[in-house]
Design a protein around this motif. Structure first.
Motif, PDB file in Angstrom:
ATOM      1  N   GLU A 100       0.387  43.322  15.800  1.00 34.90           N
ATOM      2  CA  GLU A 100       0.902  42.162  14.508  1.00 34.90           C
ATOM      3  C   GLU A 100       0.081  40.654  15.030  1.00 34.90           C
ATOM      4  OE1 GLU A 100       5.487  43.661  13.517  1.00 34.90           O
ATOM      5  OE2 GLU A 100       4.267  42.919  15.423  1.00 34.90           O
ATOM      6  N   VAL A 101      -0.735  40.725  16.940  1.00 31.00           N
ATOM      7  CA  VAL A 101      -1.122  39.831  17.410  1.00 31.00           C
ATOM      8  C   VAL A 101      -2.464  39.958  17.527  1.00 31.00           C
ATOM      9  CG1 VAL A 101      -2.027  38.436  19.896  1.00 31.00           C
ATOM     10  CG2 VAL A 101       0.685  39.661  19.122  1.00 31.00           C
ATOM     11  N   ARG A 102      -3.397  41.131  17.261  1.00 33.49           N
ATOM     12  CA  ARG A 102      -4.460  40.835  16.691  1.00 33.49           C
ATOM     13  C   ARG A 102      -5.170  39.962  15.213  1.00 33.49           C
ATOM     14  NH1 ARG A 102      -3.721  46.679  18.621  1.00 33.49           N
ATOM     15  NH2 ARG A 102      -4.128  46.797  20.704  1.00 33.49           N
ATOM     16  N   PRO A 103      -4.548  39.948  15.041  1.00 33.96           N
ATOM     17  CA  PRO A 103      -5.071  39.390  13.593  1.00 33.96           C
ATOM     18  C   PRO A 103      -5.167  37.929  13.986  1.00 33.96           C
ATOM     19  CG  PRO A 103      -3.569  40.658  13.084  1.00 33.96           C
ATOM     20  CD  PRO A 103      -3.532  41.282  13.968  1.00 33.96           C
ATOM     21  N   ILE A 104      -4.412  37.653  14.393  1.00 33.74           N
ATOM     22  CA  ILE A 104      -5.153  36.457  15.281  1.00 33.74           C
ATOM     23  C   ILE A 104      -5.920  36.111  15.697  1.00 33.74           C
ATOM     24  CG2 ILE A 104      -4.430  34.263  16.611  1.00 33.74           C
ATOM     25  CD1 ILE A 104      -1.227  35.386  17.054  1.00 33.74           C
ATOM     26  N   ASN A 105      -7.197  36.524  16.205  1.00 34.55           N
ATOM     27  CA  ASN A 105      -8.617  36.258  16.945  1.00 34.55           C
ATOM     28  C   ASN A 105      -9.243  36.589  15.355  1.00 34.55           C
ATOM     29  OD1 ASN A 105      -9.172  36.347  19.517  1.00 34.55           O
ATOM     30  ND2 ASN A 105      -7.802  38.483  19.118  1.00 34.55           N
ATOM     31  N   ALA A 106      -9.118  37.198  14.558  1.00 38.98           N
ATOM     32  CA  ALA A 106     -10.374  37.153  12.939  1.00 38.98           C
ATOM     33  C   ALA A 106      -9.757  36.117  12.376  1.00 38.98           C
ATOM     34  CB  ALA A 106      -9.870  38.550  12.110  1.00 38.98           C
ATOM     35  N   PHE A 107      -8.839  35.440  12.246  1.00 40.07           N
ATOM     36  CA  PHE A 107      -8.187  34.472  12.124  1.00 40.07           C
ATOM     37  C   PHE A 107      -9.057  32.864  12.412  1.00 40.07           C
ATOM     38  CE2 PHE A 107      -5.375  30.907  11.687  1.00 40.07           C
ATOM     39  CZ  PHE A 107      -5.776  30.496  10.396  1.00 40.07           C
ATOM     40  N   LEU A 108      -8.915  33.264  13.810  1.00 38.93           N
ATOM     41  CA  LEU A 108      -9.293  31.959  14.267  1.00 38.93           C
ATOM     42  C   LEU A 108     -10.629  31.309  14.795  1.00 38.93           C
ATOM     43  CD1 LEU A 108      -7.082  31.588  17.502  1.00 38.93           C
ATOM     44  CD2 LEU A 108      -6.696  29.917  14.817  1.00 38.93           C
ATOM     45  N   ARG A 109     -11.440  33.183  14.554  1.00 41.42           N
ATOM     46  CA  ARG A 109     -12.918  32.871  14.665  1.00 41.42           C
ATOM     47  C   ARG A 109     -13.692  32.637  13.366  1.00 41.42           C
ATOM     48  NH1 ARG A 109     -12.943  38.199  17.091  1.00 41.42           N
ATOM     49  NH2 ARG A 109     -12.290  39.733  15.296  1.00 41.42           N
ATOM     50  N   ARG A 110     -12.903  32.395  12.182  1.00 43.68           N
ATOM     51  CA  ARG A 110     -14.060  32.529  10.938  1.00 43.68           C
ATOM     52  C   ARG A 110     -13.760  30.553  10.893  1.00 43.68           C
ATOM     53  NH1 ARG A 110      -9.048  34.886   8.335  1.00 43.68           N
ATOM     54  NH2 ARG A 110      -7.976  33.059   6.896  1.00 43.68           N
ATOM     55  N   THR A 111     -14.155  29.959   9.746  1.00 42.65           N
ATOM     56  CA  THR A 111     -14.083  28.675   9.935  1.00 42.65           C
ATOM     57  C   THR A 111     -13.155  28.223   9.143  1.00 42.65           C
ATOM     58  OG1 THR A 111     -17.075  28.574   8.941  1.00 42.65           O
ATOM     59  CG2 THR A 111     -15.650  26.724   8.971  1.00 42.65           C
ATOM     60  N   ALA A 112     -12.756  27.095   9.076  1.00 42.01           N
ATOM     61  CA  ALA A 112     -11.372  26.881   8.262  1.00 42.01           C
ATOM     62  C   ALA A 112     -11.751  26.839   6.840  1.00 42.01           C
ATOM     63  CB  ALA A 112     -10.722  25.568   8.819  1.00 42.01           C
ATOM     64  N   ALA A 113     -10.954  27.040   6.064  1.00 39.17           N
ATOM     65  CA  ALA A 113     -10.783  27.086   4.510  1.00 39.17           C
ATOM     66  C   ALA A 113     -11.159  26.602   4.064  1.00 39.17           C
ATOM     67  CB  ALA A 113     -10.344  28.075   3.974  1.00 39.17           C
ATOM     68  N   GLU A 114     -10.425  25.193   4.345  1.00 37.81           N
ATOM     69  CA  GLU A 114     -10.344  23.528   3.934  1.00 37.81           C
ATOM     70  C   GLU A 114     -11.223  22.997   4.914  1.00 37.81           C
ATOM     71  OE1 GLU A 114      -7.023  22.642   2.273  1.00 37.81           O
ATOM     72  OE2 GLU A 114      -5.704  24.422   1.356  1.00 37.81           O
ATOM     73  N   GLY A 115     -11.501  22.982   5.767  1.00 41.42           N
ATOM     74  CA  GLY A 115     -12.397  22.328   6.283  1.00 41.42           C
ATOM     75  C   GLY A 115     -12.296  21.917   7.576  1.00 41.42           C
ATOM     76  N   GLY A 116     -10.910  21.783   8.103  1.00 38.50           N
ATOM     77  CA  GLY A 116     -10.076  20.886   8.940  1.00 38.50           C
ATOM     78  C   GLY A 116      -9.727  22.255  10.756  1.00 38.50           C
ATOM     79  N   TRP A 117      -7.955  22.108  10.240  1.00 34.51           N
ATOM     80  CA  TRP A 117      -7.958  22.358  11.077  1.00 34.51           C
ATOM     81  C   TRP A 117      -7.077  24.143  10.747  1.00 34.51           C
ATOM     82  CZ3 TRP A 117      -6.451  21.288  16.664  1.00 34.51           C
ATOM     83  CH2 TRP A 117      -7.073  20.008  16.580  1.00 34.51           C
ATOM     84  N   ARG A 118      -6.930  25.359  12.112  1.00 33.08           N
ATOM     85  CA  ARG A 118      -6.341  26.585  11.734  1.00 33.08           C
ATOM     86  C   ARG A 118      -4.779  26.128  12.962  1.00 33.08           C
ATOM     87  NH1 ARG A 118     -11.076  29.129  13.645  1.00 33.08           N
ATOM     88  NH2 ARG A 118     -10.822  26.962  14.630  1.00 33.08           N
ATOM     89  N   VAL A 119      -4.114  26.964  11.717  1.00 31.28           N
ATOM     90  CA  VAL A 119      -2.363  26.491  12.736  1.00 31.28           C
ATOM     91  C   VAL A 119      -2.034  28.231  12.544  1.00 31.28           C
ATOM     92  CG1 VAL A 119      -0.095  25.941  12.867  1.00 31.28           C
ATOM     93  CG2 VAL A 119      -2.282  24.131  12.164  1.00 31.28           C
ATOM     94  N   VAL A 120      -1.971  28.540  14.050  1.00 34.18           N
ATOM     95  CA  VAL A 120      -0.839  29.702  14.117  1.00 34.18           C
ATOM     96  C   VAL A 120       0.224  29.522  14.366  1.00 34.18           C
ATOM     97  CG1 VAL A 120      -1.323  31.448  15.225  1.00 34.18           C
ATOM     98  CG2 VAL A 120      -3.056  30.867  14.966  1.00 34.18           C
ATOM     99  N   ILE A 121       1.511  30.301  13.854  1.00 30.64           N
ATOM    100  CA  ILE A 121       3.270  30.269  14.453  1.00 30.64           C
ATOM    101  C   ILE A 121       3.171  31.539  14.949  1.00 30.64           C
ATOM    102  CG2 ILE A 121       5.261  30.184  13.890  1.00 30.64           C
ATOM    103  CD1 ILE A 121       4.312  27.457  11.358  1.00 30.64           C
ATOM    104  N   VAL A 122       3.646  31.580  16.530  1.00 37.63           N
ATOM    105  CA  VAL A 122       4.170  32.372  16.913  1.00 37.63           C
ATOM    106  C   VAL A 122       5.643  32.171  16.509  1.00 37.63           C
ATOM    107  CG1 VAL A 122       4.248  34.646  18.969  1.00 37.63           C
ATOM    108  CG2 VAL A 122       1.411  33.168  17.638  1.00 37.63           C
ATOM    109  N   ASP A 123       6.450  32.793  15.975  1.00 36.89           N
ATOM    110  CA  ASP A 123       8.249  32.255  15.835  1.00 36.89           C
ATOM    111  C   ASP A 123       8.655  33.428  16.200  1.00 36.89           C
ATOM    112  OD1 ASP A 123      10.160  31.173  15.460  1.00 36.89           O
ATOM    113  OD2 ASP A 123      10.473  32.398  13.855  1.00 36.89           O
ATOM    114  N   GLY A 124       9.962  33.064  18.148  1.00 32.78           N
ATOM    115  CA  GLY A 124      10.218  34.453  18.927  1.00 32.78           C
ATOM    116  C   GLY A 124       9.374  34.825  19.997  1.00 32.78           C
ATOM    117  N   ALA A 125       8.687  34.483  20.188  1.00 29.71           N
ATOM    118  CA  ALA A 125       7.061  34.373  22.072  1.00 29.71           C
ATOM    119  C   ALA A 125       8.483  35.342  22.216  1.00 29.71           C
ATOM    120  CB  ALA A 125       6.367  33.582  21.487  1.00 29.71           C
TER     121      ALA A 125
END
Length: 315
Positions: A100-125
């Motif tokens: 459930e954590v590994r998709p974060i890698n792929a998410f952060l490697r790609r360019t932001a869809a809207e050209g700005g920031w990318r945000v990851v929330i890990v709720d209940g770390a």
């Protein structure tokens, strides 16, 4: 009964100082790549994290394109990781696993869809198992630019020290009475004055706890917890456990109320100079530990309730 934190974030009450810290960091151009948002259960950590995500992604206006996408859980630059729900057992799983954590890698490697920031929330770390925690640590060690990770936790001490050291910690304080009332009235507009009073006395400034108390109509769960502290027979303890488990989130509410009664008795004992306060404090610690272990390791909740009642009554 509790509102989806994506939507509740539009109406965030309290936590002004914490939100201002994010605004200042974003405006300064030196935004920390990871934040640890800590506070007791029900204080609104997930709601706060989504409000920060709205701030970073330009979605604070509910009617803006970004705001609508965040509300609909379709924003391409926002990823949420949390404990998954076990449909078969009808409860949240006891941990967050590496898959459930590994998709974060792929998410952060790609360019932001809207050209700005990318945000990851890990709720209940705190629910990350060892493999998941190590996978997250690798991401925190080499964070990509224009990315922010928001970790929420009710028990930050359970996190790896190396994870905590790579995050800027932000503790959320309990809401004041006015802010808490505003949250409750918005979500439960027909709340009675008696229920509001009962809730404010026991909610400890936590909206999630307040809503759970309101769901306990007439304070029946509180009566059961008080009865258990006074000491009950084995047969009665089984009856109480069955009544608790029939209620939505009754397990957590019962443990919370049980710990409240022990804390109050410990304070009274200390003020009166009685030596009982140490035993009560130890019982409180044992019960809180039992609750956490039951959730974390999927232990039998009925057995945990029976054990908690035994600990409380002996104290």
């Amino acid at each position: 009964m509790q509102e989806d934190p994506r939507l509740a974030s539009l109406y965030l009450q309290g936590h002004e100082a914490a939100l201002q810290a994010f605004r200042m960091a974003l405006a300064s151009g030196r935004m920390p790549h990871a934040w640890l948002i800590a506070g007791p259960p029900g204080i609104g950590k997930a709601t706060f994290a989504f409000r920060v995500a709205r701030l970073i992604l330009g979605g604070e206006d509910a009617d803006s394109p970004a705001g609508r996408r965040i509300s609909a859980a379709t924003h391409a630059d926002l990823l949420v990781v949390s404990r998954s729900f076990d449909e078969k057992r009808q409860r949240f799983r006891g941990e967050i696993v590496a898959d459930e954590v590994r998709p974060i890698n792929a998410f952060l490697r790609r360019t932001a869809a809207e050209g700005g920031w990318r945000v990851v929330i890990v709720d209940g770390a705190e629910w990350l198992n060892r493999s998941a925690a190590n996978a997250l640590l690798k991401i925190l060690e080499e964070p990509p630019p224009q990315a922010v990770l928001l970790l929420t936790s009710s028990a930050p001490g359970r996190l790896l020290p190396t994870i905590r050291s790579r995050c800027r910690k932000l503790d959320l304080a309990p809401l004041d009475t006015h802010s808490l009332q505003s949250v409750i009235v918005r979500q439960v507009p027909d709340v009675s004055p008696d229920d509001m009073t009962r809730m404010l006395e026991s909610a400890q400034g936590a909206p999630g706890r307040a809503l759970a108390l309101l769901a306990d109509q007439g304070g029946k769960m509180a009566d059961l917890a008080q009865e258990a502290v006074a000491g009950v027979s084995v047969s009665r303890s089984y009856q109480i456990a069955e009544a608790v488990l029939r209620k939505d989130d009754g397990f957590n509410l019962f443990f919370s109320l049980l710990s409240d009664f022990l804390q109050n008795r410990a304070r009274q004992s200390a003020r009166q100079g009685l030596n009982q306060s140490n035993a009560l404090a130890q019982a409180w610690e044992a019960i809180m530990r039992l609750q956490g272990e039951t959730e974390r390791f999927n232990l039998d909740k009925q057995e945990s309730l029976l054990q908690a009642m035994t600990i409380a009554s002996k104290a």
